[in-house]
Write an enzyme that holds these catalytic residues in place. Sequence first.
Site, PDB file in Angstrom:
ATOM      1  N   SER A  21       0.842  -1.199   0.000  1.00 41.21           N
ATOM      2  CA  SER A  21       0.000   0.000   0.000  1.00 41.21           C
ATOM      3  C   SER A  21       0.881   1.255   0.000  1.00 41.21           C
ATOM      4  O   SER A  21       1.716   1.420  -0.892  1.00 41.21           O
ATOM      5  CB  SER A  21      -0.964  -0.051   1.189  1.00 41.21           C
ATOM      6  OG  SER A  21      -1.968   0.923   1.079  1.00 41.21           O
ATOM      7  N   ASP A  64      -9.214  -4.920  -5.274  1.00 35.32           N
ATOM      8  CA  ASP A  64      -8.304  -4.101  -4.471  1.00 35.32           C
ATOM      9  C   ASP A  64      -8.657  -2.614  -4.505  1.00 35.32           C
ATOM     10  O   ASP A  64      -9.041  -2.079  -5.549  1.00 35.32           O
ATOM     11  CB  ASP A  64      -6.881  -4.288  -5.021  1.00 35.32           C
ATOM     12  CG  ASP A  64      -5.788  -4.064  -3.998  1.00 35.32           C
ATOM     13  OD1 ASP A  64      -5.956  -3.198  -3.137  1.00 35.32           O
ATOM     14  OD2 ASP A  64      -4.773  -4.766  -4.090  1.00 35.32           O
ATOM     15  N   HIS A 115      -7.465  -5.626  -0.838  1.00 35.32           N
ATOM     16  CA  HIS A 115      -6.228  -4.886  -0.574  1.00 35.32           C
ATOM     17  C   HIS A 115      -5.300  -5.645   0.369  1.00 35.32           C
ATOM     18  O   HIS A 115      -4.090  -5.473   0.312  1.00 35.32           O
ATOM     19  CB  HIS A 115      -6.597  -3.530   0.035  1.00 35.32           C
ATOM     20  CG  HIS A 115      -5.495  -2.547   0.077  1.00 35.32           C
ATOM     21  ND1 HIS A 115      -4.808  -2.119  -1.044  1.00 35.32           N
ATOM     22  CD2 HIS A 115      -4.953  -1.858   1.117  1.00 35.32           C
ATOM     23  CE1 HIS A 115      -3.897  -1.225  -0.698  1.00 35.32           C
ATOM     24  NE2 HIS A 115      -3.958  -1.050   0.605  1.00 35.32           N
TER      25      HIS A 115
END
Length: 337
Positions: free
Chosen positions: A121, A262, A289
């Site tokens: 991320s 995601d 995610h």
Amino acid sequence: MALQPTTKGVIPFKIASVDETCSTYYKIFGALSCGSPPIVVIHGGPGAGHEYLLPFASLWTSHGLPVIFYDQIGCASSTHLPQKAGDKSFWQEDLFVAELDNLLDHLQLRDGPGYHILGQSWGGMLGAAFATRRPQGLQRLVLASALASKELSIRGIQLLRKQLPLETQQALEEAEKRADYDSLPYRDALAIFYRKHLCRVDPFPPEELLPCLKHLTEDKTVYGTMYGPSTLTSTGSLLGWTCIPRLPNIAVPTLVYNGEYDTSHDVGTTPFFENIPRVRWITFPDAGHMCHLEGGGLRERVLKVVGDFLRAKRGEEGGVGEGVMERGDKGVEGVIE
């Protein structure tokens, strides 16, 4: 029995604009003296802490790769700086690059076998930016549900919002007009988004994600200043951030992955594949995610794909296995050194 870290510690980190000497907390699974490049894991958030990424510690036992986790400045077990809340000029990429450099120097990772980086991320955004500087010792790079620019991140989130039930979209919009991000209707609507796109497990959230949510709730300094009041509302210092023009500078083999559902949408992932010279992009079907925390064999597939990529020798990369969508392979297979 959960795998236990070999080493824990704190590293002094001096920041010119902060009077006190700060510290970065870290833990290591495995022996740095084993001769294999360790994996430096960079967490997301910003401000989420390292705990939700601990499943990657198993790469020490499965692939013989030591794994290093650390908490970025301002969160979890590292020094908190609440006096810097709202200071957008302070919470910038360069601060976190300096902290990563400091960790690499303290652990003496630049020489010998070098090191790998796995960023998830926001950690992938930072990892990509760091790799564009061609740092000494970096061997391979894994960008896990990362984003190439904040603009594309926002665009991807908007595309996902449009797929939510109409009443959920309306609840989000009404609360955002009032800037009421703590109301029950907003939190209920956000939970629907999270269950579909953040981490697709039931019940939600999984136990491994609880420390992350705790960190983000108890001290909002970093996330609130860099990102904004909510996952769906970006107002922070990351607005305008991009590493796209710098991506051709990445000189190491790179694995990019995201999930089918995601929050790191394909629109924010594609530039990695288009601009990094040696890159493989895969997407995990039916994944969100946090696919490394998800069930149905997803966790195991993620760990195997990452471990095999980091362990592959020249000409031995092969495929990525079942249950994975190969999106593209550019200059990686047969040329990884």
